[in-house]
Design a protein around this motif. Structure first.
Motif, mmCIF file in Angstrom:
data_model
loop_
_atom_site.group_PDB
_atom_site.id
_atom_site.type_symbol
_atom_site.label_atom_id
_atom_site.label_comp_id
_atom_site.label_asym_id
_atom_site.label_seq_id
_atom_site.Cartn_x
_atom_site.Cartn_y
_atom_site.Cartn_z
ATOM 1 N N HIS A 605 23.225 120.782 -72.597
ATOM 2 C CA HIS A 605 23.676 121.759 -73.647
ATOM 3 C C HIS A 605 25.046 121.455 -72.833
ATOM 4 C CE1 HIS A 605 19.095 122.940 -74.976
ATOM 5 N NE2 HIS A 605 19.417 123.311 -73.856
ATOM 6 N N PHE A 606 25.702 121.848 -73.952
ATOM 7 C CA PHE A 606 26.534 121.795 -74.081
ATOM 8 C C PHE A 606 27.647 123.641 -74.050
ATOM 9 C CE2 PHE A 606 26.123 117.009 -73.809
ATOM 10 C CZ PHE A 606 26.559 116.485 -72.861
ATOM 11 N N TYR A 607 28.573 123.625 -73.226
ATOM 12 C CA TYR A 607 28.963 125.415 -73.882
ATOM 13 C C TYR A 607 30.595 124.672 -73.516
ATOM 14 C CZ TYR A 607 24.458 126.481 -73.638
ATOM 15 O OH TYR A 607 22.567 126.885 -73.271
ATOM 16 N N GLU A 608 31.338 124.989 -74.567
ATOM 17 C CA GLU A 608 32.785 124.161 -74.337
ATOM 18 C C GLU A 608 33.832 125.975 -75.064
ATOM 19 O OE1 GLU A 608 33.222 121.161 -76.760
ATOM 20 O OE2 GLU A 608 32.254 119.569 -74.614
ATOM 21 N N GLU A 609 32.977 127.064 -76.008
ATOM 22 C CA GLU A 609 33.575 127.763 -76.575
ATOM 23 C C GLU A 609 33.746 129.164 -75.120
ATOM 24 O OE1 GLU A 609 35.189 128.326 -78.887
ATOM 25 O OE2 GLU A 609 34.853 125.945 -79.410
ATOM 26 N N PRO A 610 35.264 129.375 -74.901
ATOM 27 C CA PRO A 610 35.296 131.022 -73.702
ATOM 28 C C PRO A 610 34.267 131.617 -74.026
ATOM 29 C CG PRO A 610 37.458 129.971 -74.985
ATOM 30 C CD PRO A 610 36.418 129.237 -75.915
ATOM 31 N N GLU A 611 33.000 132.539 -74.860
ATOM 32 C CA GLU A 611 32.581 133.196 -75.293
ATOM 33 C C GLU A 611 31.564 132.928 -74.253
ATOM 34 O OE1 GLU A 611 33.946 132.250 -77.503
ATOM 35 O OE2 GLU A 611 35.421 133.758 -78.729
ATOM 36 N N GLU A 612 30.838 131.772 -75.245
ATOM 37 C CA GLU A 612 29.633 130.668 -74.543
ATOM 38 C C GLU A 612 30.034 130.744 -72.902
ATOM 39 O OE1 GLU A 612 28.474 127.998 -77.776
ATOM 40 O OE2 GLU A 612 29.309 126.981 -76.762
ATOM 41 N N VAL A 613 31.090 129.823 -72.421
ATOM 42 C CA VAL A 613 31.365 129.935 -71.157
ATOM 43 C C VAL A 613 31.186 131.198 -70.169
ATOM 44 C CG1 VAL A 613 33.070 129.212 -69.257
ATOM 45 C CG2 VAL A 613 32.701 127.725 -71.459
ATOM 46 N N ASP A 614 31.723 132.284 -70.643
ATOM 47 C CA ASP A 614 31.991 133.347 -69.993
ATOM 48 C C ASP A 614 30.086 133.453 -70.168
ATOM 49 O OD1 ASP A 614 34.603 133.305 -70.047
ATOM 50 O OD2 ASP A 614 34.887 134.785 -71.204
ATOM 51 N N GLN A 615 29.882 133.056 -70.570
ATOM 52 C CA GLN A 615 28.331 134.260 -70.486
ATOM 53 C C GLN A 615 27.114 133.345 -69.258
ATOM 54 O OE1 GLN A 615 26.198 133.029 -74.092
ATOM 55 N NE2 GLN A 615 26.835 135.016 -75.517
ATOM 56 N N TRP A 616 27.869 131.865 -68.776
ATOM 57 C CA TRP A 616 27.222 131.210 -68.339
ATOM 58 C C TRP A 616 27.863 131.383 -66.736
ATOM 59 C CZ3 TRP A 616 22.820 129.347 -67.826
ATOM 60 C CH2 TRP A 616 21.340 128.839 -68.777
#
Length: 661
Positions: A605-616
């Motif tokens: 799973h790739f997370y590149e959006e700022p909101e998604e990155v902040d969650q991880w």
């Protein structure tokens, strides 16, 4: 004089069979040319003698090949009749061929090894001082190896009447001991001994009872470091074993060739005693091997299953005995004439498993009265994530490395023995205490004053893991676990701080470096093991030696108060974590079990959006700090990787991570 002249003439006659000379001289000529070319390019990892596995296989192969080439006439009725019709003693023919085979191995071998020794001494200054000792030891080691297998081949030809039987007997003689120890005894030990890790005695027996095991140990196979190879001391036990093997085989075929009857050529065996002994040994091995195979297949302990294994072993031994009898029996001889032998072999094969089963309680409850040294390794304590993943509960390189490293002889030994005694008492009943779950396992090596090592693997419960703190907190154990406490005089060394993402050089004075090291040692010797369950490392202090360039890593925990205070006073931000860096993207890889023969099971799973990155990124932690797999629980079911931006260089760094729970 007539006898000497006759022997000389028969030696020339033997030489007319050019195959032996051709194979011997051609093999060593090609080998010498290739080795000289290799030595011209590399002398660090190229050995022309001890440590060279190609030369080992050549010595073994030529020994067996020469024995069959020289004495093949003993398996040919017409040629043997012709030779024996001449006015020459058959012993004269036999020994002339024996010497002929020896000549065409040792002459090219000595020439080759001398050329290689002189050549390497000319181009390698490090080798020149040991050229004599290394070359002479190599000649002795590989010469004895050739003699062992040369004599094995001659003996098999002398006691057999046809080629196929001689080859099969030769193979059986070479592999019998190792097969029985590795595929029978070791398999039963793994299945019946709850605390089994490895038994050092088995390896020693293979190195004595197996011809190839003797040869491997004698010729230093497995030695890869040049310094060790050049100074390799020939093991006394291996030299004695090799001499005994060569001499015993010589005596056996000496008498066999005298008693050999030419009219039996074409039959399987020339002697009934050899046939009977071969039948007993092979049927016993087959029965015991099949019983061990069944035990490995069922993976179940208990009296009923032990009985089933024994019955399978007895049946296999009986079947092989009948098969051999059917193959070699002569006309008019009843196949089941040796009922007592059949019964004895079947019972012996059936009893191997039960004997190991009844000896398991004694093995699992073993504890030495005195120990010269003790090594303790708890899986997951002080290990990286990658090392921990390689452990499978059996003998492995990771456990071996830590057993060698954590060898205690002082206060740590006494405490470790006391802790291990509690594990042994628990295993005396060969069952884990009810209501207590196993969290990991410990491997212990007891080293006695005689130098023997006894290995045991014990299940470790949460209670026993907490009690291990008594061992962990000894000065001796911490000195082994934290090698930085052994450093001295680091004033001229380079110190760098690594927070798991980036590294920065610490520009401090020599006396400040010494002060930092002093504080680190005090913190290491004072902290308690239970504190490792409360916090992850905050960084690594890298010390690069000014003497040899070697690097030592000092793991720093937040509870190292003196060390952390010094670092903060010198500009190190200990509170800065991965989440405080600009993380551009996060990659999470998950794996799941799939049926056999089915591909897949991995999801990325790739997370590149700022909101998604902040969650991880709040859960991410550099994988390099994951050194306590058991004491500090983390989410290790998923692999993570973060892409961090280096604002100073406008570049990106990939950081392997683990996830906090």
């Amino acid at each position: 004089m007539t006898s000497v002249k006759c022997f000389s003439n028969w030696l020339k006659e033997a030489g007319r069979g050019h195959l032996t000379a051709l194979f011997g001289w051609m093999a060593f000529f090609i080998y010498a040319v290739l080795l000289v070319m290799r030595l011209s390019l590399d002398t660090s990892y190229t050995f022309f003698g001890i440590g060279n596995i190609v030369l080992l296989w050549m010595s073994v192969g030529l020994g067996l090949l020469f024995s069959f080439l020289e004495f093949f006439y003993l398996l040919q009725q017409k040629k043997q009749d012709f030779y024996y019709s001449l006015p020459v003693k058959k012993e004269m023919i036999f020994w002339s061929r024996y010497v002929h085979g020896m000549i065409h191995f040792f002459l090219p071998f000595l020439l080759m090894i001398s050329i290689c020794g002189i050549w390497q001494a000319m181009i390698d200054p490090e080798f020149a001082p040991v050229v004599g000792s290394y070359t002479s030891k190599s000649i002795l080691a590989f010469g004895l190896t050739f003699l062992i297998f040369y004599h094995i081949g001659i003996l098999c030809i002398s006691v057999c009447g046809n080629f196929i039987c001689a080859v099969l007997l030769c193979v059986s003689l070479i592999v019998y001991s190792s097969l029985f120890i590795e595929n029978v005894i070791t398999v039963f030990a793994k299945n019946y001994f709850v605390t089994y890790y490895k038994i050092e005695l088995f390896k020693k027996l293979i190195n004595i009872l197996s011809p190839f095991g003797v040869a491997r140990q004698l010729t230093g196979i497995g030695v890869y470091e040049k310094r060790v190879a050049l100074q390799y001391p020939l093991p006394v036990t291996s030299v004695i074993a090799a001499v005994v093997w060569a001499a015993a085989l010589f005596v056996l075929f000496f008498f066999a060739q005298k008693k050999r009857k030419p009219e039996y050529v074409g039959t399987f065996f020339m002697f009934r005693a050899v046939q009977r002994l071969t039948e007993i040994l092979l049927s016993f091995l087959a029965g015991a091997w099949f019983a061990a195979f069944v035990a490995e297949l069922m993976k179940t302990k208990g009296l009923f299953f032990g009985l089933a294994e024994s019955l399978c072993g007895a049946a296999a031994a009986l079947f092989v005995s009948c098969l051999i009898e059917l193959s070699v029996k002569r006309q008019g001889i009843h196949m089941f004439r040796r009922k007592g032998q059949l019964a004895a072999v079947s019972i012996a094969a059936a009893c191997i498993g039960p004997a190991m089963m009844f000896g398991a309680r004694s093995y699992d409850g073993y504890f030495p009265k005195e120990a010269e040294a003790v090594s303790v390794v708890i899986e997951g304590v002080g290990m990286s994530h990658d090392e921990y993943g390689l452990l499978d509960g059996r003998e492995n390189t990771v456990t071996e490395k830590y057993l060698y490293h954590y060898r205690m002889t002082g206060e740590g030994k006494a405490t470790a023995l006391q802790w291990a005694k509690g594990l042994t008492d628990t295993m005396g009943g060969r069952k884990k205490p009810e209501g207590k779950s196993e969290v990991t396992q410990a491997t212990v090596c007891y080293e006695t004053k005689s130098g023997s090592r006894h290995y045991r693997t014990y299940p470790v419960t949460e209670e026993k893991l907490r009690q291990f703190s008594l061992v962990y907190e000894t000065k001796e154990y911490k000195t082994l676990a934290y090698e930085g406490v052994l450093l001295e005089k680091v004033g001229a060394d380079k110190l760098s701080w690594n927070d798991g993402i980036f590294s920065q050089i610490m520009k401090i004075k020599a006396e400040e470096k010494e002060e930092l090291l002093k504080r680190y040692k005090e913190d290491v010797f004072e902290f308690r093991m239970e504190q490792l369950t409360e916090a992850l490392p905050c960084g690594i202090l890298e010390v690069s030696s000014s003497l040899d360039g070697g690097e030592t890593e000092l793991i720093i925990y937040p509870f190292f108060e003196r060390t952390c205070e010094f670092l903060e006073n010198n500009g190190i931000d200990l509170k800065k974590q991965l989440k405080d860096y600009p993380v551009e993207s996060v990659e999470i890889k998950e794996t799941s079990a799939v049926p056999a023969g089915v591909s897949g099971g991995s999801y990325v799973h790739f997370y590149e959006e700022p909101e998604e990155v902040d969650q991880w990124k709040d859960r991410l932690f550099p994988k390099v700090f994951d050194v306590q797999q058991v004491l500090c629980p983390m989410d290790r079911s998923r692999n993570a990787e973060a892409v961090v931006c280096d604002e100073e260089t406008a570049s990106y760094v990939k950081v392997k991570c683990i996830l906090k729970l």
